[in-house]
Design an enzyme around this catalytic site. Structure first.
Site, short mmCIF file in Angstrom:
data_model
loop_
_atom_site.label_atom_id
_atom_site.label_comp_id
_atom_site.label_asym_id
_atom_site.label_seq_id
_atom_site.Cartn_x
_atom_site.Cartn_y
_atom_site.Cartn_z
N SER A 160 0.84 -1.18 0.00
CA SER A 160 0.00 0.00 0.00
C SER A 160 0.88 1.24 0.00
O SER A 160 2.04 1.19 0.40
CB SER A 160 -0.90 0.02 1.25
OG SER A 160 -1.61 1.24 1.33
N HIS A 161 0.31 2.34 -0.41
CA HIS A 161 1.02 3.62 -0.34
C HIS A 161 1.15 4.10 1.10
O HIS A 161 1.88 5.04 1.37
CB HIS A 161 0.28 4.67 -1.17
CG HIS A 161 0.50 4.50 -2.64
ND1 HIS A 161 -0.03 3.45 -3.35
CD2 HIS A 161 1.21 5.25 -3.51
CE1 HIS A 161 0.34 3.57 -4.61
NE2 HIS A 161 1.10 4.65 -4.73
N SER A 162 0.45 3.47 2.01
CA SER A 162 0.45 3.85 3.42
C SER A 162 0.89 2.67 4.27
O SER A 162 0.30 1.58 4.18
CB SER A 162 -0.96 4.29 3.82
OG SER A 162 -1.10 4.30 5.22
N ASP A 184 -2.44 -1.82 -3.68
CA ASP A 184 -3.61 -0.95 -3.58
C ASP A 184 -3.81 -0.13 -4.85
O ASP A 184 -4.85 -0.22 -5.47
CB ASP A 184 -3.56 -0.07 -2.32
CG ASP A 184 -2.40 0.90 -2.24
OD1 ASP A 184 -1.53 0.92 -3.13
OD2 ASP A 184 -2.35 1.66 -1.26
N SER A 219 0.84 3.08 -8.79
CA SER A 219 2.30 3.02 -8.74
C SER A 219 2.79 1.84 -7.91
O SER A 219 3.91 1.36 -8.11
CB SER A 219 2.91 4.33 -8.24
OG SER A 219 2.58 4.56 -6.89
#
Length: 136
Positions: free
Chosen positions: A13-15, A74, A77
């Protein structure tokens, strides 16, 4: 059953918080079965939002038990980063597969299925099938 031959799951995930929370949710909903190796790979090395090839590679190595590694992502990118790692060929364990699945529902399906001792193809199929889950 030990986790030695279970498919490993990586959640990108980006987070960092989202990746860790989805990992905890999927493991929690999988119940009392075998401990499927699951690793979050969220955010960048500095702890901010983004994706990190290094964090993804480390997560994949940490869950590799020889039965394959399913990677769920997710957003865009994250997919591109995993595809780049797969194209390099030596950054991820053998039999690592990018799985086209919804992030949360796919993660739960992947962890539950891996916990049955299913192979990588079955784990991928179960996660991808989560696209068909109807909510209303």
């Amino acid at each position: 059953m030990s986790d030695e031959r279970l498919v490993g799951i990586v959640l990108v995930s980006h987070s960092a918080e989202v990746a860790a929370s989805v990992a905890a949710l999927a493991k929690g909903l999988a119940g009392g079965g075998p401990a499927v190796p699951v690793a979050p790979a969220g955010g960048n090395e500095a702890g901010g939002l983004g994706t990190s090839a290094e964090l993804i590679a480390a997560a994949a190595a940490s869950v590799d038990r020889g039965a394959g590694v399913a990677v769920l992502t997710d957003l865009g990118s994250a997919v591109l980063t995993v595809k780049a790692l797969l194209a390099e060929g030596d950054e991820l364990p053998e039999r690592t597969r990018l799985v086209d699945a919804p992030f949360v529902e796919g993660a739960v399906a992947a962890v539950v299925t891996a916990g049955t001792g299913a192979d990588l193809a079955a784990v991928e199929s179960a996660a991808a099938e989560a696209y068909t889950y109807r909510k209303v």
